[in-house]
Design a protein around this motif. Structure first.
Motif, mmCIF file in Angstrom:
data_model
loop_
_atom_site.group_PDB
_atom_site.id
_atom_site.type_symbol
_atom_site.label_atom_id
_atom_site.label_comp_id
_atom_site.label_asym_id
_atom_site.label_seq_id
_atom_site.Cartn_x
_atom_site.Cartn_y
_atom_site.Cartn_z
ATOM 1 N N GLN A 87 0.480 -1.957 0.442
ATOM 2 C CA GLN A 87 0.003 0.515 -0.096
ATOM 3 C C GLN A 87 1.106 1.593 0.256
ATOM 4 O O GLN A 87 2.118 1.576 0.842
ATOM 5 C CB GLN A 87 -1.147 -0.117 1.440
ATOM 6 N N HIS A 133 0.920 4.665 0.501
ATOM 7 C CA HIS A 133 0.338 6.016 0.964
ATOM 8 C C HIS A 133 1.931 8.036 0.935
ATOM 9 O O HIS A 133 2.584 7.177 0.780
ATOM 10 C CB HIS A 133 0.277 6.065 2.495
ATOM 11 N N ASN A 148 2.526 11.572 1.727
ATOM 12 C CA ASN A 148 2.081 12.841 2.680
ATOM 13 C C ASN A 148 2.326 14.266 1.922
ATOM 14 O O ASN A 148 2.961 14.376 1.107
ATOM 15 C CB ASN A 148 2.763 12.843 3.642
ATOM 16 N N GLU A 183 -10.419 11.761 3.659
ATOM 17 C CA GLU A 183 -9.572 10.524 2.447
ATOM 18 C C GLU A 183 -7.505 11.261 2.820
ATOM 19 O O GLU A 183 -7.200 11.045 2.172
ATOM 20 C CB GLU A 183 -9.384 11.559 1.071
ATOM 21 N N THR A 184 -7.836 11.092 4.068
ATOM 22 C CA THR A 184 -6.385 12.039 4.395
ATOM 23 C C THR A 184 -5.134 10.617 3.770
ATOM 24 O O THR A 184 -3.859 10.405 3.545
ATOM 25 C CB THR A 184 -6.156 11.390 5.540
ATOM 26 N N LYS A 185 -5.903 9.461 4.107
ATOM 27 C CA LYS A 185 -4.903 7.904 3.398
ATOM 28 C C LYS A 185 -4.907 7.692 2.037
ATOM 29 O O LYS A 185 -4.552 7.101 1.039
ATOM 30 C CB LYS A 185 -4.628 6.414 4.434
ATOM 31 N N LYS A 186 -5.680 8.453 1.235
ATOM 32 C CA LYS A 186 -6.084 8.225 0.279
ATOM 33 C C LYS A 186 -4.826 8.192 -0.699
ATOM 34 O O LYS A 186 -4.617 8.634 -2.625
ATOM 35 C CB LYS A 186 -7.375 8.387 -0.744
ATOM 36 N N CYS A 187 -3.842 9.447 -0.761
ATOM 37 C CA CYS A 187 -2.934 10.248 -2.078
ATOM 38 C C CYS A 187 -2.093 9.180 -2.068
ATOM 39 O O CYS A 187 -1.685 8.455 -1.577
ATOM 40 C CB CYS A 187 -2.387 11.313 -1.093
ATOM 41 N N GLU A 202 5.879 7.430 1.234
ATOM 42 C CA GLU A 202 5.844 7.288 2.319
ATOM 43 C C GLU A 202 5.002 5.746 1.975
ATOM 44 O O GLU A 202 4.203 4.995 2.080
ATOM 45 C CB GLU A 202 4.862 7.464 3.325
ATOM 46 N N GLU A 222 4.928 1.605 2.794
ATOM 47 C CA GLU A 222 4.730 0.338 3.931
ATOM 48 C C GLU A 222 3.986 -1.001 3.863
ATOM 49 O O GLU A 222 3.156 -0.509 2.530
ATOM 50 C CB GLU A 222 3.992 1.199 5.658
ATOM 51 N N GLU A 282 1.274 -4.415 3.981
ATOM 52 C CA GLU A 282 0.727 -4.850 5.079
ATOM 53 C C GLU A 282 -0.171 -5.911 4.276
ATOM 54 O O GLU A 282 -0.302 -5.522 3.248
ATOM 55 C CB GLU A 282 -0.102 -3.081 4.946
ATOM 56 N N MET A 295 -1.266 12.032 5.424
ATOM 57 C CA MET A 295 -1.273 13.324 6.294
ATOM 58 C C MET A 295 -0.542 14.334 5.500
ATOM 59 O O MET A 295 -0.156 14.368 4.376
ATOM 60 C CB MET A 295 -0.166 12.766 7.447
#
Lengths: 88, 276
Positions: free
Chosen positions: A11, A13, A15, A58-62, A82, A84, A86, B1
């Motif tokens: 996944q 992500h 910032n 939607e903070t995790k959608k970028c 970023e 990671e 999962e 974030m």
């Protein structure tokens, strides 16, 4: 068929970094974000414009494609990936 | 974030103390500058070996914002300056970034002759369809029927097709993009800077304050949406078919990519031949 295969899904992500005082509220990043994660905020910057902000849900959608940073005429936004792993 | 930041990664190529720049909200010139900086970042060009030359106009300000050897020349004379720089120092990468009025109206002759001689420079011509800085007057690229300050009832002059002019004059690399195609524009700038010879990229940029406002596109966002709906990518098409007309699609893409000996190569050969 997936019962015995441990499935790993990467996944991605990213910032979103916003330099609020540089924004001139052209709206390009909000309109052309492929994931639609940005919207106009209600706060004012020092020039009286409304800088963008992330949509709360939607903070995790970028995904960090970086198109907002390519299309920003004012160097006011950029993204950093970023990564990671999962387990699902 | 979401994180609040102080500086952009591209600030290392900018004279960051001059940012925020003077361009209006919604102007496409910031995107051209941004795409150019991303291109030199990816090409890993040493800033000491790069020279930017620009003429007069809003686009001419680009040279002042990049932290390298940059020249803000007299009106229309960006290409003669760049020719001199290139011939005096063959190690230098020379890029001309200027507007349509500067390159094709006042400096039109310099453009066609630099392309004819095949001088090894890259020219990025930003086309915003009018003279933006002086108040939106009719320029050589204003489409037929468009309204400007000096053509309030519609333009009756036939405009230049910049890519066709460049091709007919002998440029080896000709491409056209709008500012919405920022990533493709960046890739095109990379190709053009690695190309040996006179390479020309036309960038169609929004000018909401002086052009868009009089042509039913009052914000930069309206113009960008217009580009999204009305641009078609056609690589390799004959540039004479890619005229810009109101109400018709804007044809973008890489039109010409050929090989031809440059002026410096031919001159070096001549020197060798004469010395024998």
């Amino acid at each position: 068929m997936n019962y015995w295969v441990e499935k790993k899904e990467k996944q991605i992500h990213a910032n979103v970094f916003i330099i609020k005082d540089r924004c001139k509220e052209c709206g390009f990043c909000i309109e052309f974000c492929p994931q639609g994660v940005l919207k106009v905020s209600e706060e004012f910057n020092s020039k009286g414009y409304h800088p963008p902000k992330l949509v709360e849900t939607e903070t995790k959608k970028c995904i960090g494609c970086g198109f907002c940073s390519m299309i920003c005429p004012d160097f006011a936004i950029f993204v950093e990936k970023e990564e990671e792993n999962e387990k699902n | 974030m979401e994180i609040e930041a102080e500086a952009n990664p591209m600030d290392k190529y900018l004279r960051a103390d001059r940012i925020p720049h003077i361009w209006c909200p919604g102007c496409g010139l910031g995107i051209v500058l941004n795409a150019f900086l991303h291109a030199i970042d990816e090409l890993k060009i040493d800033m000491d070996e790069l020279a930017i030359v620009s003429g007069i106009g809003c686009t001419g300000r680009i040279a002042g914002y990049i932290n390298c050897d940059s020249y803000h020349t007299t009106h229309g004379r960006a290409i003669p300056f760049a020719t001199g720089l290139r011939l005096a120092n063959p190690e230098m990468k020379v890029v001309v970034i200027s507007g349509d009025g500067d390159l094709f109206a006042i400096g039109g002759n310099h453009f066609i002759h630099a392309a004819r001689r095949n001088i090894d420079i890259t020219v990025i011509g930003v086309n915003n369809y009018n003279y933006g800085m002086t108040g939106g007057q009719l320029g050589p690229t204003t489409p037929l029927g468009a309204r400007t300050t000096t053509s309030p009832y519609g333009n009756v002059e036939h405009p230049f097709n910049l890519c066709h002019v460049a091709h007919a004059s002998g440029a080896v690399y000709v491409a056209r993009w709008t500012v919405l195609h920022a990533v493709r524009l960046k890739n095109s700038i990379k190709e053009a800077m690695n190309k040996n010879g006179f390479s020309f990229i036309e960038v169609i940029a929004a000018c909401p304050t002086t052009y868009g406002r009089r042509n039913k596109m009052p914000t930069g966002l309206d113009e960008m949406k217009y580009y999204r709906e009305h641009s078609i990518i056609r690589h390799g098409i004959d540039p004479s078919q890619a005229n810009i007309e109101i109400g018709k699609d804007i044809i973008v893409g890489k039109f010409i990519d050929i090989e031809k000996p440059t002026y410096s190569d031919a001159f070096e050969e001549l020197k060798k031949r004469v010395k024998k």
